[in-house]
Structure formats: structure tokens, C-alpha cells
Scaffold this motif. Structure first.
Motif, PDB file in Angstrom:
ATOM      1  N   GLY A  62      13.376  70.411  -1.438  1.00 16.17           N
ATOM      2  CA  GLY A  62      14.684  69.931  -1.037  1.00 16.17           C
ATOM      3  C   GLY A  62      15.314  69.019  -2.071  1.00 16.17           C
ATOM      4  O   GLY A  62      14.782  68.836  -3.170  1.00 16.17           O
ATOM      5  N   SER A  63      16.460  68.440  -1.686  1.00 15.62           N
ATOM      6  CA  SER A  63      17.244  67.616  -2.600  1.00 15.62           C
ATOM      7  C   SER A  63      17.659  66.311  -1.940  1.00 15.62           C
ATOM      8  O   SER A  63      17.809  66.234  -0.707  1.00 15.62           O
ATOM      9  CB  SER A  63      18.514  68.367  -3.029  1.00 15.62           C
ATOM     10  OG  SER A  63      18.205  69.548  -3.723  1.00 15.62           O
ATOM     11  N   LEU A  64      17.847  65.314  -2.771  1.00 14.71           N
ATOM     12  CA  LEU A  64      18.425  64.040  -2.358  1.00 14.71           C
ATOM     13  C   LEU A  64      19.298  63.530  -3.505  1.00 14.71           C
ATOM     14  O   LEU A  64      19.030  63.843  -4.675  1.00 14.71           O
ATOM     15  CB  LEU A  64      17.355  62.988  -2.060  1.00 14.71           C
ATOM     16  CG  LEU A  64      16.584  63.077  -0.753  1.00 14.71           C
ATOM     17  CD1 LEU A  64      15.444  62.054  -0.758  1.00 14.71           C
ATOM     18  CD2 LEU A  64      17.496  62.863   0.443  1.00 14.71           C
ATOM     19  N   ARG A  65      20.298  62.722  -3.174  1.00 13.38           N
ATOM     20  CA  ARG A  65      21.084  62.064  -4.206  1.00 13.38           C
ATOM     21  C   ARG A  65      21.033  60.560  -3.981  1.00 13.38           C
ATOM     22  O   ARG A  65      21.461  60.068  -2.934  1.00 13.38           O
ATOM     23  CB  ARG A  65      22.539  62.524  -4.215  1.00 13.38           C
ATOM     24  CG  ARG A  65      23.297  61.998  -5.423  1.00 13.38           C
ATOM     25  CD  ARG A  65      24.713  62.473  -5.509  1.00 13.38           C
ATOM     26  NE  ARG A  65      25.604  61.765  -4.611  1.00 13.38           N
ATOM     27  CZ  ARG A  65      26.918  61.666  -4.784  1.00 13.38           C
ATOM     28  NH1 ARG A  65      27.494  62.241  -5.836  1.00 13.38           N
ATOM     29  NH2 ARG A  65      27.667  61.020  -3.918  1.00 13.38           N
ATOM     30  N   LEU A  66      20.489  59.863  -4.941  1.00 19.17           N
ATOM     31  CA  LEU A  66      20.441  58.409  -4.896  1.00 19.17           C
ATOM     32  C   LEU A  66      21.696  57.851  -5.554  1.00 19.17           C
ATOM     33  O   LEU A  66      22.194  58.406  -6.542  1.00 19.17           O
ATOM     34  CB  LEU A  66      19.206  57.875  -5.616  1.00 19.17           C
ATOM     35  CG  LEU A  66      17.848  58.410  -5.152  1.00 19.17           C
ATOM     36  CD1 LEU A  66      16.724  57.706  -5.913  1.00 19.17           C
ATOM     37  CD2 LEU A  66      17.681  58.274  -3.661  1.00 19.17           C
ATOM     38  N   SER A  67      22.171  56.747  -5.016  1.00 19.94           N
ATOM     39  CA  SER A  67      23.315  56.056  -5.584  1.00 19.94           C
ATOM     40  C   SER A  67      22.916  54.623  -5.914  1.00 19.94           C
ATOM     41  O   SER A  67      22.045  54.039  -5.257  1.00 19.94           O
ATOM     42  CB  SER A  67      24.486  56.019  -4.591  1.00 19.94           C
ATOM     43  OG  SER A  67      24.901  57.306  -4.243  1.00 19.94           O
ATOM     44  N   CYS A  68      23.570  54.074  -6.928  1.00 18.41           N
ATOM     45  CA  CYS A  68      23.358  52.672  -7.272  1.00 18.41           C
ATOM     46  C   CYS A  68      24.725  52.090  -7.601  1.00 18.41           C
ATOM     47  O   CYS A  68      25.304  52.409  -8.654  1.00 18.41           O
ATOM     48  CB  CYS A  68      22.404  52.533  -8.441  1.00 18.41           C
ATOM     49  SG  CYS A  68      22.140  50.821  -8.971  1.00 18.41           S
ATOM     50  N   ALA A  69      25.226  51.273  -6.693  1.00 20.20           N
ATOM     51  CA  ALA A  69      26.539  50.662  -6.874  1.00 20.20           C
ATOM     52  C   ALA A  69      26.368  49.300  -7.536  1.00 20.20           C
ATOM     53  O   ALA A  69      25.592  48.461  -7.063  1.00 20.20           O
ATOM     54  CB  ALA A  69      27.235  50.512  -5.525  1.00 20.20           C
ATOM     55  N   ALA A  70      27.095  49.107  -8.631  1.00 19.95           N
ATOM     56  CA  ALA A  70      27.004  47.861  -9.383  1.00 19.95           C
ATOM     57  C   ALA A  70      28.216  46.999  -9.098  1.00 19.95           C
ATOM     58  O   ALA A  70      29.341  47.492  -9.071  1.00 19.95           O
ATOM     59  CB  ALA A  70      26.914  48.176 -10.871  1.00 19.95           C
TER      60      ALA A  70
ATOM     61  N   THR B 258      29.418  53.080 -10.312  1.00 18.57           N
ATOM     62  CA  THR B 258      28.260  53.599  -9.578  1.00 18.57           C
ATOM     63  C   THR B 258      27.572  54.670 -10.404  1.00 18.57           C
ATOM     64  O   THR B 258      28.230  55.462 -11.083  1.00 18.57           O
ATOM     65  CB  THR B 258      28.700  54.192  -8.228  1.00 18.57           C
ATOM     66  OG1 THR B 258      29.314  53.160  -7.436  1.00 18.57           O
ATOM     67  CG2 THR B 258      27.517  54.765  -7.456  1.00 18.57           C
ATOM     68  N   VAL B 259      26.245  54.668 -10.346  1.00 19.04           N
ATOM     69  CA  VAL B 259      25.467  55.743 -10.970  1.00 19.04           C
ATOM     70  C   VAL B 259      24.761  56.528  -9.871  1.00 19.04           C
ATOM     71  O   VAL B 259      24.523  56.014  -8.772  1.00 19.04           O
ATOM     72  CB  VAL B 259      24.442  55.210 -11.992  1.00 19.04           C
ATOM     73  CG1 VAL B 259      25.147  54.566 -13.168  1.00 19.04           C
ATOM     74  CG2 VAL B 259      23.457  54.241 -11.348  1.00 19.04           C
TER      75      VAL B 259
END
Length: 123
Positions: free
Chosen positions: A15-23, A77-78
Motif C-alpha cells: 500500500g501507500s501513504l503520504r507523509l507531510s511536514c509543515a514548517a 510543506t514537504v
């Protein structure tokens, strides 16, 4: 300066996931952003890095071709798109920021850290 990681969860192998990192607190154009992960009983390890200014990326060998690191300048965001997930990808994932343009894979060289998000891949 704050880094807020999100997007982890439980997913089946493949499966898949998308991680986010908001700065927040500053712009990160003069920084590189990294993702690291730490599985229980193991050292924190490098996953991927991106240079904010031009989007250049570099990946740890085991995730090449499966993970994609990108950034959205407007949102400060990355993202880490993770496809074809394997049980060995199970870990807490951390985003981090390092001053400068050198794309370091060494976690001690990162200046700011997010709180971590759990990724669990069931086989």
C-alpha cells in the motif's frame, strides 16, 4: 521554528501513504529537509533529503523507486509519498531541517525536528 509531521498510519504491505511536514516560524529556502525513521530497538536512520531551493533529492537505497520527496513552496510543506510499502518500512518517521545547501544524511547535522509520525505496515 516548528515542524509538524503528519500522515502516518496502518497500511497493508504494497500500500501507500503520504507523509507531510509543515514548517512554520520561518522560510526554509536556505535549508535542506530530511526524513528519518526509527524502528523499535534500532538506530534512527536516514530515508531521504531534499534541497528546498531547487528540489534536488537523494534517497536511501532501500526506498529508491518507492518513495518520492517533494516540496510545496507556497505551503512551506514537504511531502514523502511512500508506495509499495514493506513491513520493514515500519517505524516512526521524523522530518527535520538543516541549515545550508549540503544534502546531509547525518541526523546530528539537522537543526530542527518534528515530533514523529508512526507508520505501520502489516504483512
Amino acid at each position: 521554528v516548528q515542524l509538524q509531521a503528519s500522515g502516518g498510519g496502518l497500511v497493508q504491505a504494497g500500500g501507500s501513504l503520504r507523509l507531510s511536514c509543515a514548517a512554520s516560524g520561518r522560510t526554509f529556502r536556505g535549508y535542506v529537509m530530511g526524513w528519518f525513521r526509527q524502528a523499535p530497538g534500532k538506530e534512527r536512520e536516514f530515508v531521504a533529503v531534499i534541497r528546498w531551493s531547487d528540489g534536488t533529492t537523494y534517497y536511501e537505497d532501500s526506498v529508491k523507486g518507492r518513495f518520492t520527496f517533494s516540496r510545496d513552496n507556497a505551503k512551506n510543506t514537504v511531502y514523502l509519498q511512500m508506495n509499495s510499502l514493506k513491513s520493514e518500512d515500519t517505524a516512526v518517521y521524523y522530518c527535520a531541517a538543516a541549515r545550508g545547501r549540503v544534502m546531509t544524511t547525518i541526523y546530528e547535522q539537522y537543526d530542527y525536528w518534528g515530533q514523529g509520525t508512526q507508520v505501520t505496515v502489516s504483512s
